[in-house]
Design a protein around this motif. Sequence first.
Motif, mmCIF file in Angstrom:
data_model
loop_
_atom_site.group_PDB
_atom_site.id
_atom_site.type_symbol
_atom_site.label_atom_id
_atom_site.label_comp_id
_atom_site.label_asym_id
_atom_site.label_seq_id
_atom_site.Cartn_x
_atom_site.Cartn_y
_atom_site.Cartn_z
ATOM 1 N N PRO A 128 40.265 57.442 47.587
ATOM 2 C CA PRO A 128 39.944 56.135 48.197
ATOM 3 C C PRO A 128 39.353 55.184 47.169
ATOM 4 O O PRO A 128 38.665 55.602 46.232
ATOM 5 N N GLN A 129 39.651 53.913 47.327
ATOM 6 C CA GLN A 129 39.142 52.925 46.393
ATOM 7 C C GLN A 129 39.038 51.566 47.068
ATOM 8 O O GLN A 129 39.639 51.329 48.108
ATOM 9 N N GLY A 130 38.246 50.701 46.424
ATOM 10 C CA GLY A 130 38.135 49.326 46.891
ATOM 11 C C GLY A 130 38.991 48.456 46.002
ATOM 12 O O GLY A 130 40.151 48.775 45.718
ATOM 13 N N LYS A 131 38.418 47.375 45.505
ATOM 14 C CA LYS A 131 39.143 46.501 44.596
ATOM 15 C C LYS A 131 39.487 47.238 43.309
ATOM 16 O O LYS A 131 40.561 47.065 42.743
ATOM 17 N N TYR A 132 38.548 48.062 42.829
ATOM 18 C CA TYR A 132 38.761 48.899 41.651
ATOM 19 C C TYR A 132 38.462 50.339 42.026
ATOM 20 O O TYR A 132 37.552 50.604 42.823
ATOM 21 N N ASN A 133 39.218 51.265 41.434
ATOM 22 C CA ASN A 133 38.910 52.667 41.689
ATOM 23 C C ASN A 133 37.726 53.106 40.820
ATOM 24 O O ASN A 133 37.240 52.342 39.980
ATOM 25 N N ASP A 134 37.274 54.334 41.020
ATOM 26 C CA ASP A 134 36.054 54.796 40.345
ATOM 27 C C ASP A 134 36.224 54.884 38.832
ATOM 28 O O ASP A 134 35.277 54.608 38.081
ATOM 29 N N ALA A 135 37.408 55.249 38.374
ATOM 30 C CA ALA A 135 37.648 55.304 36.927
ATOM 31 C C ALA A 135 37.607 53.902 36.330
ATOM 32 O O ALA A 135 37.072 53.690 35.232
ATOM 33 N N GLN A 136 38.162 52.936 37.051
ATOM 34 C CA GLN A 136 38.135 51.546 36.578
ATOM 35 C C GLN A 136 36.711 50.998 36.557
ATOM 36 O O GLN A 136 36.336 50.270 35.647
ATOM 37 N N ARG A 137 35.928 51.349 37.559
ATOM 38 C CA ARG A 137 34.536 50.903 37.584
ATOM 39 C C ARG A 137 33.789 51.355 36.328
ATOM 40 O O ARG A 137 33.074 50.569 35.698
ATOM 41 N N ILE A 138 33.967 52.620 35.982
ATOM 42 C CA ILE A 138 33.290 53.166 34.801
ATOM 43 C C ILE A 138 33.828 52.523 33.531
ATOM 44 O O ILE A 138 33.069 52.139 32.635
ATOM 45 N N ALA A 139 35.153 52.400 33.438
ATOM 46 C CA ALA A 139 35.784 51.857 32.233
ATOM 47 C C ALA A 139 35.420 50.394 32.014
ATOM 48 O O ALA A 139 35.049 49.989 30.907
ATOM 49 N N TYR A 140 35.509 49.575 33.065
ATOM 50 C CA TYR A 140 35.250 48.140 32.921
ATOM 51 C C TYR A 140 33.775 47.860 32.632
ATOM 52 O O TYR A 140 33.446 46.967 31.850
ATOM 53 N N THR A 141 32.886 48.619 33.265
ATOM 54 C CA THR A 141 31.462 48.467 32.963
ATOM 55 C C THR A 141 31.177 48.920 31.541
ATOM 56 O O THR A 141 30.390 48.293 30.816
ATOM 57 N N GLY A 142 31.849 50.007 31.133
ATOM 58 C CA GLY A 142 31.669 50.506 29.772
ATOM 59 C C GLY A 142 32.133 49.512 28.722
ATOM 60 O O GLY A 142 31.494 49.358 27.673
ATOM 61 N N VAL A 143 33.218 48.798 29.010
ATOM 62 C CA VAL A 143 33.737 47.805 28.067
ATOM 63 C C VAL A 143 32.751 46.644 27.903
ATOM 64 O O VAL A 143 32.577 46.123 26.804
ATOM 65 N N ILE A 144 32.130 46.236 29.004
ATOM 66 C CA ILE A 144 31.132 45.167 28.916
ATOM 67 C C ILE A 144 29.965 45.605 28.031
ATOM 68 O O ILE A 144 29.495 44.844 27.178
ATOM 69 N N LEU A 145 29.510 46.835 28.220
ATOM 70 C CA LEU A 145 28.421 47.367 27.395
ATOM 71 C C LEU A 145 28.847 47.495 25.935
ATOM 72 O O LEU A 145 28.060 47.218 25.018
ATOM 73 N N MET A 146 30.100 47.886 25.718
ATOM 74 C CA MET A 146 30.632 47.977 24.352
ATOM 75 C C MET A 146 30.675 46.603 23.692
ATOM 76 O O MET A 146 30.379 46.467 22.497
ATOM 77 N N GLY A 147 31.053 45.583 24.468
ATOM 78 C CA GLY A 147 31.091 44.230 23.926
ATOM 79 C C GLY A 147 29.713 43.771 23.494
ATOM 80 O O GLY A 147 29.546 43.189 22.419
ATOM 81 N N ALA A 148 28.704 44.052 24.340
ATOM 82 C CA ALA A 148 27.332 43.685 23.999
ATOM 83 C C ALA A 148 26.865 44.440 22.758
ATOM 84 O O ALA A 148 26.231 43.861 21.867
ATOM 85 N N ALA A 149 27.198 45.736 22.689
ATOM 86 C CA ALA A 149 26.804 46.544 21.535
ATOM 87 C C ALA A 149 27.495 46.075 20.261
ATOM 88 O O ALA A 149 26.903 46.095 19.175
ATOM 89 N N SER A 150 28.741 45.621 20.385
ATOM 90 C CA SER A 150 29.469 45.120 19.216
ATOM 91 C C SER A 150 28.816 43.852 18.663
ATOM 92 O O SER A 150 28.722 43.673 17.450
ATOM 93 N N VAL A 151 28.379 42.976 19.571
ATOM 94 C CA VAL A 151 27.708 41.749 19.132
ATOM 95 C C VAL A 151 26.386 42.082 18.448
ATOM 96 O O VAL A 151 26.062 41.536 17.381
ATOM 97 N N VAL A 152 25.632 43.001 19.028
ATOM 98 C CA VAL A 152 24.328 43.376 18.473
ATOM 99 C C VAL A 152 24.481 44.030 17.102
ATOM 100 O O VAL A 152 23.802 43.649 16.134
ATOM 101 N N THR A 153 25.386 45.006 16.992
ATOM 102 C CA THR A 153 25.589 45.678 15.707
ATOM 103 C C THR A 153 26.199 44.730 14.689
ATOM 104 O O THR A 153 25.886 44.801 13.492
ATOM 105 N N GLY A 154 27.062 43.812 15.156
ATOM 106 C CA GLY A 154 27.660 42.835 14.253
ATOM 107 C C GLY A 154 26.631 41.888 13.672
ATOM 108 O O GLY A 154 26.675 41.558 12.481
ATOM 109 N N LEU A 155 25.683 41.447 14.502
ATOM 110 C CA LEU A 155 24.622 40.569 14.015
ATOM 111 C C LEU A 155 23.731 41.303 13.006
ATOM 112 O O LEU A 155 23.259 40.706 12.033
ATOM 113 N N ALA A 156 23.501 42.596 13.249
ATOM 114 C CA ALA A 156 22.677 43.389 12.330
ATOM 115 C C ALA A 156 23.339 43.513 10.963
ATOM 116 O O ALA A 156 22.654 43.581 9.933
ATOM 117 N N ILE A 157 24.677 43.540 10.948
ATOM 118 C CA ILE A 157 25.410 43.610 9.679
ATOM 119 C C ILE A 157 25.506 42.227 9.036
ATOM 120 O O ILE A 157 25.409 42.075 7.818
#
Length: 232
Positions: A128-157
Amino acid sequence: MTKQLEKKHSLAVRWMHWVNFPLLAMMIWSGILIYWSNSVYGIRLFGYELFNFFPPWFYDTLGIPFRLAEGLQLHFFFMWFFAINGVIYVIYTIVSGEWRSMLPIPASFKRAPLVALHDAHILKNKPPQGKYNDAQRIAYTGVILMGAASVVTGLAIYKPLQLAWLTSLLGGYEWARFEHFWLTVLFVLFFVVHVAQVALAGWSNFRSMITGYDIVEAVEAKQEPIIDEVKA
């Protein structure tokens, strides 16, 4: 069974999704132009290097060598657009309430493997799923966190002296660069899997991210039987 249009993605989500695609592609491309000057990372097992990022033929084929200055200019220019688009997207999901359909819930981590088994045609019944299934929920949230981490690590470099506290927090310049590199690898892997999933899902899934609507089967309301009133 009749068909009907169902709203799936808002204009803001579609706009930022498609804006982010070329921005991320440019960030990865310019990052490779920069990485060429000091390509030190690889996959090693028991002291043996299984793969090096990247072999000489890779750089020669794409015409990457001696383009460090170009890579730096492109990377530092487009990173601001990438960061701004990401911040606006996060703000929009919070204000609009989109986060409710995207953020994983505790049960998502239990049901996500079932989604993967269904996609691999091992499990017959679709979880069962809503607009996004459970795998998509984890993946899409993870990508947002990855984007934030990329900006932070990029600024540090980018500013290791001005942002010395941030660079130190990430373990130093070398560790920040290491983290930034592997975040990029994860982005590439996500992109490949995401495109494959879209292709497997069919044209309608892709079309909904362009038009905002999906064609679904209409649910026909059951008509109540008409009972004539008998007057005494």
